[in-house]
Design a protein around this motif. Structure first.
Motif, PDB file in Angstrom:
ATOM      1  N   VAL A   1      29.460 -40.967  76.340  1.00  0.00           N
ATOM      2  CA  VAL A   1      28.657 -40.824  75.128  1.00  0.00           C
ATOM      3  C   VAL A   1      29.223 -41.742  74.049  1.00  0.00           C
ATOM      4  CG1 VAL A   1      27.931 -39.238  73.301  1.00  0.00           C
ATOM      5  CG2 VAL A   1      27.964 -38.469  75.684  1.00  0.00           C
ATOM      6  N   LEU A   2      28.362 -42.618  73.533  1.00  0.00           N
ATOM      7  CA  LEU A   2      28.746 -43.539  72.460  1.00  0.00           C
ATOM      8  C   LEU A   2      28.503 -42.934  71.089  1.00  0.00           C
ATOM      9  CD1 LEU A   2      27.113 -46.791  73.879  1.00  0.00           C
ATOM     10  CD2 LEU A   2      29.452 -45.959  74.212  1.00  0.00           C
ATOM     11  N   GLY A   3      27.585 -41.988  71.023  1.00  0.00           N
ATOM     12  CA  GLY A   3      27.215 -41.365  69.763  1.00  0.00           C
ATOM     13  C   GLY A   3      25.899 -40.645  69.920  1.00  0.00           C
ATOM     14  N   GLY A   4      25.263 -40.414  68.798  1.00  0.00           N
ATOM     15  CA  GLY A   4      23.973 -39.752  68.796  1.00  0.00           C
ATOM     16  C   GLY A   4      23.073 -40.373  67.748  1.00  0.00           C
ATOM     17  N   ALA A   5      21.792 -40.260  67.961  1.00  0.00           N
ATOM     18  CA  ALA A   5      20.804 -40.722  66.977  1.00  0.00           C
ATOM     19  C   ALA A   5      19.525 -39.961  67.246  1.00  0.00           C
ATOM     20  CB  ALA A   5      20.574 -42.221  67.108  1.00  0.00           C
ATOM     21  N   GLY A   6      18.787 -39.698  66.200  1.00  0.00           N
ATOM     22  CA  GLY A   6      17.549 -38.984  66.424  1.00  0.00           C
ATOM     23  C   GLY A   6      16.847 -38.607  65.151  1.00  0.00           C
ATOM     24  N   LEU A   7      15.967 -37.642  65.293  1.00  0.00           N
ATOM     25  CA  LEU A   7      15.109 -37.175  64.223  1.00  0.00           C
ATOM     26  C   LEU A   7      15.393 -35.697  64.002  1.00  0.00           C
ATOM     27  CD1 LEU A   7      11.964 -38.841  65.742  1.00  0.00           C
ATOM     28  CD2 LEU A   7      13.195 -39.661  63.715  1.00  0.00           C
ATOM     29  N   VAL A   8      15.738 -35.344  62.788  1.00  0.00           N
ATOM     30  CA  VAL A   8      16.046 -33.952  62.486  1.00  0.00           C
ATOM     31  C   VAL A   8      15.245 -33.492  61.280  1.00  0.00           C
ATOM     32  CG1 VAL A   8      18.351 -34.011  63.515  1.00  0.00           C
ATOM     33  CG2 VAL A   8      18.066 -34.565  61.092  1.00  0.00           C
ATOM     34  N   ARG A   9      15.086 -32.199  61.201  1.00  0.00           N
ATOM     35  CA  ARG A   9      14.396 -31.604  60.053  1.00  0.00           C
ATOM     36  C   ARG A   9      15.081 -30.298  59.711  1.00  0.00           C
ATOM     37  NH1 ARG A   9       9.555 -31.096  56.833  1.00  0.00           N
ATOM     38  NH2 ARG A   9      10.457 -29.882  55.170  1.00  0.00           N
ATOM     39  N   ASP A  10      15.915 -30.335  58.682  1.00  0.00           N
ATOM     40  CA  ASP A  10      16.491 -29.103  58.163  1.00  0.00           C
ATOM     41  C   ASP A  10      15.410 -28.412  57.352  1.00  0.00           C
ATOM     42  OD1 ASP A  10      19.034 -29.521  59.261  1.00  0.00           O
ATOM     43  OD2 ASP A  10      19.628 -30.785  57.577  1.00  0.00           O
ATOM     44  N   ASP A  11      15.238 -27.128  57.563  1.00  0.00           N
ATOM     45  CA  ASP A  11      14.119 -26.408  56.962  1.00  0.00           C
ATOM     46  C   ASP A  11      14.099 -26.470  55.440  1.00  0.00           C
ATOM     47  OD1 ASP A  11      13.065 -25.726  59.426  1.00  0.00           O
ATOM     48  OD2 ASP A  11      14.200 -23.856  59.523  1.00  0.00           O
ATOM     49  N   ASP A  12      15.255 -26.587  54.801  1.00  0.00           N
ATOM     50  CA  ASP A  12      15.275 -26.590  53.338  1.00  0.00           C
ATOM     51  C   ASP A  12      15.337 -28.004  52.740  1.00  0.00           C
ATOM     52  OD1 ASP A  12      17.857 -26.989  54.283  1.00  0.00           O
ATOM     53  OD2 ASP A  12      18.805 -25.774  52.725  1.00  0.00           O
ATOM     54  N   TRP A  13      15.204 -29.044  53.585  1.00  0.00           N
ATOM     55  CA  TRP A  13      15.236 -30.416  53.093  1.00  0.00           C
ATOM     56  C   TRP A  13      13.814 -30.926  52.897  1.00  0.00           C
ATOM     57  CZ3 TRP A  13      19.777 -34.035  53.975  1.00  0.00           C
ATOM     58  CH2 TRP A  13      20.974 -33.329  53.823  1.00  0.00           C
ATOM     59  N   PRO A  14      13.650 -32.020  52.154  1.00  0.00           N
ATOM     60  CA  PRO A  14      12.300 -32.454  51.791  1.00  0.00           C
ATOM     61  C   PRO A  14      11.444 -32.963  52.946  1.00  0.00           C
ATOM     62  CG  PRO A  14      13.937 -33.998  50.953  1.00  0.00           C
ATOM     63  CD  PRO A  14      14.678 -32.833  51.512  1.00  0.00           C
ATOM     64  N   SER A  15      12.047 -33.459  54.009  1.00  0.00           N
ATOM     65  CA  SER A  15      11.264 -33.957  55.146  1.00  0.00           C
ATOM     66  C   SER A  15      12.188 -34.176  56.332  1.00  0.00           C
ATOM     67  CB  SER A  15      10.551 -35.277  54.791  1.00  0.00           C
ATOM     68  OG  SER A  15      11.482 -36.342  54.720  1.00  0.00           O
ATOM     69  N   HIS A  16      11.594 -34.628  57.424  1.00  0.00           N
ATOM     70  CA  HIS A  16      12.383 -35.028  58.596  1.00  0.00           C
ATOM     71  C   HIS A  16      13.219 -36.260  58.229  1.00  0.00           C
ATOM     72  CE1 HIS A  16       8.664 -37.363  58.699  1.00  0.00           C
ATOM     73  NE2 HIS A  16       9.458 -38.328  59.076  1.00  0.00           N
ATOM     74  N   GLU A  17      14.182 -36.571  59.098  1.00  0.00           N
ATOM     75  CA  GLU A  17      15.091 -37.678  58.816  1.00  0.00           C
ATOM     76  C   GLU A  17      15.559 -38.347  60.104  1.00  0.00           C
ATOM     77  OE1 GLU A  17      19.500 -38.302  56.858  1.00  0.00           O
ATOM     78  OE2 GLU A  17      18.953 -36.268  57.453  1.00  0.00           O
ATOM     79  N   LEU A  18      15.651 -39.670  60.068  1.00  0.00           N
ATOM     80  CA  LEU A  18      16.332 -40.430  61.113  1.00  0.00           C
ATOM     81  C   LEU A  18      17.823 -40.333  60.816  1.00  0.00           C
ATOM     82  CD1 LEU A  18      16.417 -42.556  63.450  1.00  0.00           C
ATOM     83  CD2 LEU A  18      16.306 -44.299  61.659  1.00  0.00           C
ATOM     84  N   THR A  19      18.591 -39.988  61.824  1.00  0.00           N
ATOM     85  CA  THR A  19      20.031 -39.855  61.638  1.00  0.00           C
ATOM     86  C   THR A  19      20.752 -40.502  62.803  1.00  0.00           C
ATOM     87  OG1 THR A  19      21.809 -38.271  61.150  1.00  0.00           O
ATOM     88  CG2 THR A  19      20.150 -37.591  62.776  1.00  0.00           C
ATOM     89  N   TRP A  20      22.016 -40.821  62.620  1.00  0.00           N
ATOM     90  CA  TRP A  20      22.804 -41.398  63.702  1.00  0.00           C
ATOM     91  C   TRP A  20      24.274 -41.134  63.441  1.00  0.00           C
ATOM     92  CZ3 TRP A  20      19.863 -44.261  60.277  1.00  0.00           C
ATOM     93  CH2 TRP A  20      20.569 -44.949  59.305  1.00  0.00           C
ATOM     94  N   TRP A  21      25.049 -41.125  64.507  1.00  0.00           N
ATOM     95  CA  TRP A  21      26.512 -41.065  64.440  1.00  0.00           C
ATOM     96  C   TRP A  21      27.054 -41.801  65.651  1.00  0.00           C
ATOM     97  CZ3 TRP A  21      28.638 -38.385  68.605  1.00  0.00           C
ATOM     98  CH2 TRP A  21      27.835 -37.430  69.233  1.00  0.00           C
ATOM     99  N   LEU A  22      28.133 -42.505  65.444  1.00  0.00           N
ATOM    100  CA  LEU A  22      28.746 -43.275  66.527  1.00  0.00           C
ATOM    101  C   LEU A  22      30.237 -43.007  66.599  1.00  0.00           C
ATOM    102  CD1 LEU A  22      27.096 -46.787  66.075  1.00  0.00           C
ATOM    103  CD2 LEU A  22      26.619 -45.119  67.866  1.00  0.00           C
TER     104      LEU A  22
END
Length: 173
Positions: A77-98
């Motif tokens: 595993v090199l990292g992670g990336a994707g689309l998340v939506r925390d219920d109390d945040w304004p919208s979905h988000e592209l996120t990543w970690w390496l």
């Protein structure tokens, strides 16, 4: 249960996390200086396990989530990336970690382009966004390389002020 989607790029395979991936999460949080939410620093074993479980649950609850990044033909595993939506945040988000050892090699850009395309073409979203802290200069540069435009600045529920970038559909091409 329906199989979760996998994405493939020139160098990467992206797949949703499984219970067997907890060691990869532990390795990331042990080696990384990542700041998530209002929290900065090392995470306890229970906190890492909760993050891993939340990433798996997000797929089931929302139909999208974080993929783990691997080089084609390699299980590391090199990292992670994707689309998340925390219920109390304004919208979905592209996120990543390496993992620190693979930063600066274009993996986040490559994965993000595939994920942006997935959000527009498969999920039918009209906009893909990301949120970032002021001090996260590498993330700001990545958002700009991907064609992101700063569209807003907001204080989030965790008390942190972040810039909001939107990515054009053309980023995915």
């Amino acid at each position: 249960m329906t199989a979760l989607p996998e994405l493939t790029t020139e160098r990467l395979t992206l797949r949703a996390p499984t219970p067997d991936d907890l060691p990869a999460y532990r390795a990331f949080y042990a080696a990384s200086d990542a700041t998530v939410g209002a929290y900065r620093g090392q995470r306890s074993a229970d906190e890492v396990a909760a993050i891993h479980a939340a990433d798996m649950a997000h797929w089931k609850a929302k139909g999208f989530g974080v993929w783990l990044l691997r080089r084609i033909g390699d299980e590391t595993v090199l990292g992670g990336a994707g689309l998340v939506r925390d219920d109390d945040w304004p919208s979905h988000e592209l996120t990543w970690w390496l993992m620190p050892a693979v930063r600066g090699k274009g993996f986040a850009s490559e994965a993000s382009r595939a994920i942006i395309a997935y959000a527009y073409d498969t999920l039918g979203w009209d906009q893909v966004r990301t949120f970032m802290r002021d001090h996260n200069t590498p993330a700001h540069r990545l958002a700009q390389r991907l064609g992101g435009t700063r569209i807003d600045r907001q204080v989030f529920p965790d008390g942190v002020t972040r810039d909001i970038y939107a990515f054009p559909r053309e980023t995915a091409l």
